[in-house]
Motif scaffolding. Structure first.
Motif, PDB file in Angstrom:
ATOM      1  N   UNK A 285      29.414  43.007 -23.733  1.00  0.00           N
ATOM      2  CA  UNK A 285      29.793  42.118 -22.671  1.00  0.00           C
ATOM      3  C   UNK A 285      30.173  43.039 -21.493  1.00  0.00           C
ATOM      4  N   UNK A 286      30.317  42.362 -20.370  1.00  0.00           N
ATOM      5  CA  UNK A 286      30.261  42.916 -18.962  1.00  0.00           C
ATOM      6  C   UNK A 286      31.459  42.340 -18.169  1.00  0.00           C
ATOM      7  N   UNK A 287      32.183  43.038 -17.543  1.00  0.00           N
ATOM      8  CA  UNK A 287      33.564  42.724 -16.710  1.00  0.00           C
ATOM      9  C   UNK A 287      33.146  42.969 -15.436  1.00  0.00           C
ATOM     10  N   UNK A 288      33.307  42.266 -14.231  1.00  0.00           N
ATOM     11  CA  UNK A 288      33.333  42.638 -12.804  1.00  0.00           C
ATOM     12  C   UNK A 288      34.784  42.262 -12.303  1.00  0.00           C
ATOM     13  N   UNK A 289      35.306  43.068 -11.792  1.00  0.00           N
ATOM     14  CA  UNK A 289      36.726  43.177 -11.241  1.00  0.00           C
ATOM     15  C   UNK A 289      36.188  42.655  -9.647  1.00  0.00           C
ATOM     16  N   UNK A 290      36.309  41.727  -8.962  1.00  0.00           N
ATOM     17  CA  UNK A 290      36.003  41.644  -7.861  1.00  0.00           C
ATOM     18  C   UNK A 290      36.873  42.000  -6.644  1.00  0.00           C
ATOM     19  N   UNK A 291      38.198  41.831  -7.393  1.00  0.00           N
ATOM     20  CA  UNK A 291      39.312  42.564  -6.253  1.00  0.00           C
ATOM     21  C   UNK A 291      40.535  42.861  -7.149  1.00  0.00           C
ATOM     22  N   UNK A 292      41.531  43.581  -6.648  1.00  0.00           N
ATOM     23  CA  UNK A 292      42.399  43.644  -7.573  1.00  0.00           C
ATOM     24  C   UNK A 292      43.422  42.377  -8.248  1.00  0.00           C
ATOM     25  N   UNK A 293      42.888  41.364  -7.719  1.00  0.00           N
ATOM     26  CA  UNK A 293      43.623  40.071  -8.424  1.00  0.00           C
ATOM     27  C   UNK A 293      42.667  39.342  -9.068  1.00  0.00           C
ATOM     28  N   UNK A 294      41.256  39.252  -9.131  1.00  0.00           N
ATOM     29  CA  UNK A 294      40.272  38.447  -9.765  1.00  0.00           C
ATOM     30  C   UNK A 294      39.366  39.438 -10.550  1.00  0.00           C
ATOM     31  N   UNK A 310      30.863  27.237 -50.156  1.00  0.00           N
ATOM     32  CA  UNK A 310      30.329  26.102 -50.323  1.00  0.00           C
ATOM     33  C   UNK A 310      29.072  25.984 -49.705  1.00  0.00           C
ATOM     34  N   UNK A 311      28.766  24.581 -49.056  1.00  0.00           N
ATOM     35  CA  UNK A 311      27.716  23.995 -48.149  1.00  0.00           C
ATOM     36  C   UNK A 311      28.109  23.926 -46.761  1.00  0.00           C
ATOM     37  N   UNK A 312      28.052  24.812 -45.944  1.00  0.00           N
ATOM     38  CA  UNK A 312      28.237  24.560 -44.795  1.00  0.00           C
ATOM     39  C   UNK A 312      27.308  24.961 -43.735  1.00  0.00           C
ATOM     40  N   UNK A 313      27.219  24.550 -42.701  1.00  0.00           N
ATOM     41  CA  UNK A 313      26.246  25.198 -41.594  1.00  0.00           C
ATOM     42  C   UNK A 313      26.912  26.347 -41.041  1.00  0.00           C
ATOM     43  N   UNK A 314      26.098  27.263 -40.434  1.00  0.00           N
ATOM     44  CA  UNK A 314      26.438  28.359 -39.971  1.00  0.00           C
ATOM     45  C   UNK A 314      26.374  28.711 -38.338  1.00  0.00           C
ATOM     46  N   UNK A 315      26.959  29.492 -37.549  1.00  0.00           N
ATOM     47  CA  UNK A 315      26.928  29.661 -36.360  1.00  0.00           C
ATOM     48  C   UNK A 315      25.582  30.691 -35.853  1.00  0.00           C
ATOM     49  N   UNK A 316      24.887  29.854 -34.923  1.00  0.00           N
ATOM     50  CA  UNK A 316      23.897  30.673 -34.303  1.00  0.00           C
ATOM     51  C   UNK A 316      24.397  31.904 -33.418  1.00  0.00           C
ATOM     52  N   UNK A 317      24.925  31.410 -32.261  1.00  0.00           N
ATOM     53  CA  UNK A 317      25.432  32.155 -31.426  1.00  0.00           C
ATOM     54  C   UNK A 317      26.628  31.653 -30.544  1.00  0.00           C
ATOM     55  N   UNK A 318      27.375  32.642 -29.868  1.00  0.00           N
ATOM     56  CA  UNK A 318      28.468  32.008 -29.018  1.00  0.00           C
ATOM     57  C   UNK A 318      28.139  32.709 -27.366  1.00  0.00           C
ATOM     58  N   UNK A 319      28.729  32.135 -26.626  1.00  0.00           N
ATOM     59  CA  UNK A 319      28.684  32.731 -25.202  1.00  0.00           C
ATOM     60  C   UNK A 319      30.096  32.534 -24.493  1.00  0.00           C
ATOM     61  N   UNK A 320      30.822  33.437 -24.042  1.00  0.00           N
ATOM     62  CA  UNK A 320      32.182  33.195 -23.334  1.00  0.00           C
ATOM     63  C   UNK A 320      32.260  33.615 -21.954  1.00  0.00           C
ATOM     64  N   UNK A 321      32.600  32.655 -20.966  1.00  0.00           N
ATOM     65  CA  UNK A 321      32.824  33.188 -19.744  1.00  0.00           C
ATOM     66  C   UNK A 321      34.174  33.055 -19.143  1.00  0.00           C
ATOM     67  N   UNK A 322      34.950  34.080 -18.494  1.00  0.00           N
ATOM     68  CA  UNK A 322      36.179  34.012 -18.371  1.00  0.00           C
ATOM     69  C   UNK A 322      36.274  34.486 -16.902  1.00  0.00           C
ATOM     70  N   UNK A 323      37.321  33.465 -16.086  1.00  0.00           N
ATOM     71  CA  UNK A 323      37.759  34.015 -14.783  1.00  0.00           C
ATOM     72  C   UNK A 323      39.155  34.186 -14.939  1.00  0.00           C
ATOM     73  N   UNK A 324      39.596  35.428 -14.468  1.00  0.00           N
ATOM     74  CA  UNK A 324      41.086  35.610 -14.444  1.00  0.00           C
ATOM     75  C   UNK A 324      41.626  36.185 -13.218  1.00  0.00           C
ATOM     76  N   UNK A 325      42.826  35.813 -12.705  1.00  0.00           N
ATOM     77  CA  UNK A 325      43.554  36.033 -11.610  1.00  0.00           C
ATOM     78  C   UNK A 325      44.957  36.458 -12.019  1.00  0.00           C
ATOM     79  N   UNK A 326      45.139  37.529 -11.372  1.00  0.00           N
ATOM     80  CA  UNK A 326      46.676  37.949 -11.290  1.00  0.00           C
ATOM     81  C   UNK A 326      47.435  37.991  -9.774  1.00  0.00           C
ATOM     82  N   UNK A 327      48.668  37.725  -9.960  1.00  0.00           N
ATOM     83  CA  UNK A 327      49.425  37.663  -8.661  1.00  0.00           C
ATOM     84  C   UNK A 327      50.933  37.995  -8.850  1.00  0.00           C
TER      85      UNK A 327
END
Length: 327
Positions: A285-294, A310-327
C-alpha cells in the motif's frame, strides 16, 4: 457461507452514518483503526490519540469474489446440497475516534453494504435444484470499541482493545423467490458481537514503523443460529519516503499481512459444513499525508492462501481506499 459486508455509498447513507456515530460518541464508542501510527490498512495500532483530539476515517472497500454461472452453481449444489456466491461488492464505512486521556481512546464505526449478483442454489429435499438471485443492500452493525494503552516506551506501544457490536443493521434481505438470506450473507448478522484483542506499534527507525494486532470476535446465538467467531491477525511494516516528517505532502509505503480465521456457523447445535475457513492476505500500500490533518491510503489486497471448509467460492482480490482527518 461467510462473507464480509461490502457496500456502495449514497449521500443519504453517509449523512445518516455521520449522525449515528456522532450521537453515540458520548456513550463510549470505539474504533477499529483511527489513532494508529499509520503502518498499514487493516492492522490495529498500539498507539492512542492525544487527549481531546478527534480522528474521522471514511473508507471504501471493494471485494471481487470467484464468479459462478447459474449452471456451475447448480452443479455445486447437487454435490453439497446448497451453494451460494456473491460476485462482487462494496463496503463504505465511517469511523470516529476521540482521545479521552493520554492512554485511552474511544470510537465507533458503521457501514453500508451493497453486494451485486448474489446467486443461491438449493438442492435440499431431493427435488430439482432451485436457483435465485438478489443484490443485498443495507446498513451494517454499529461497533463501539475502546483502546487502552498499557505500555509505552522504547520497546513500543501496547494497547488492549475491547468493545461491542450492536445488531443495528439490516438483516431482512430476501432472494427474488422470497427466501430470507442466511445471517452471514446479510448486511447485518443480527447477532451481538464482542471483539477483544491487542495492538502493538513501534518505530524501528525514525522512518520505519512496525504494527501488529490480534482481534477475536465472539458472536452470540439467536433463533438457533450461531454465526462463527472470527479471529483477525495482522502485521504491517511501513517506510516513510519523505525525509522530513514536517514536509507535506508526505509519502509512505507499506507491506501488510492479514489472516482471517472464521469458525463454522452452527444451526441448532450442528455445524454448517460449507462455512468458515482461513484466508491469508498480502497487502502492498501507499499513504499520502496531504497535510498534518488529512491523509489518503490506497491498499490492494491479494489472498495468498485460502483454506475454506466445504464448498465455498474464494476471494479474487480486494482494494481499500481510506480518507482520514484529525483535529
Amino acid at each position: 457461507m461467510y462473507r464480509s459486508a461490502i457496500g456502495r455509498p449514497l449521500m443519504r447513507t453517509v449523512v445518516v452514518a455521520c449522525v449515528l456515530v456522532l450521537i453515540t460518541v458520548s456513550n463510549l464508542q470505539a474504533n477499529h483503526g483511527p489513532g494508529a501510527s499509520g503502518g498499514g490498512s487493516s492492522t490495529v495500532s498500539g498507539e492512542t490519540l492525544k487527549p481531546g483530539h478527534f480522528e474521522i476515517s471514511l473508507r471504501e472497500d471493494f471485494s471481487k469474489f470467484e464468479h459462478f454461472s447459474t449452471s456451475e452453481a447448480i452443479r455445486h449444489a447437487q454435490k453439497s446440497g446448497d451453494f451460494d456466491a456473491l460476485d462482487h461488492g462494496f463496503l463504505t464505512s465511517l469511523e470516529l475516534a476521540y482521545g479521552i486521556t493520554e492512554n485511552f481512546q474511544i470510537g465507533g464505526g458503521i457501514g453500508y453494504f451493497a453486494g451485486d449478483d448474489f446467486l443461491s442454489a438449493d438442492a435440499e429435499g431431493g427435488g430439482p435444484v432451485e436457483t435465485s438471485h438478489t443484490n443485498p443492500h443495507g446498513f451494517t452493525d454499529l461497533s463501539l470499541i475502546a483502546k487502552y494503552r498499557v505500555l509505552q516506551g522504547w520497546t513500543g506501544n501496547v494497547a488492549l482493545i475491547g468493545g461491542v457490536i450492536f445488531p443495528t443493521g439490516d438483516d431482512d434481505v430476501r432472494l427474488e423467490n422470497g427466501e430470507l438470506l442466511s445471517p452471514t450473507d446479510q448486511p447485518s448478522t443480527g447477532r451481538w458481537g464482542f471483539p477483544v484483542g491487542i495492538g502493538y506499534s513501534r518505530f524501528l527507525t525514525p522512518r520505519i514503523t512496525l504494527d501488529a494486532s490480534a482481534i477475536y470476535t465472539f458472536r452470540l446465538e439467536r433463533d438457533g443460529i450461531k454465526v462463527g467467531d472470527r479471529l483477525d491477525t495482522g502485521v504491517a511494516l511501513a517506510y516513510r519516503l519523505t525525509e522530513s516528517i514536517k514536509t507535506f505532502p508526505q509519502y509512505s509505503v507499506f507491506l501488510e499481512a492479514n489472516d482471517v480465521f472464521l469458525q463454522k456457523d452452527e444451526v441448532d447445535g450442528d455445524s454448517e459444513p460449507n462455512s468458515g475457513g482461513n484466508t491469508l492476505y498480502l497487502t502492498p500500500g501507499v499513504r499520502v499525508r496531504l497535510s498534518p490533518l488529512a491523509a489518503i491510503t490506497v491498499a490492494p489486497s491479494v489472498p495468498v492462501w485460502q483454506e475454506l471448509n466445504g464448498d465455498q467460492g474464494k476471494v479474487d482480490f480486494k482494494v481499500a481506499i481510506t480518507m482520514s482527518f484529525s483535529f
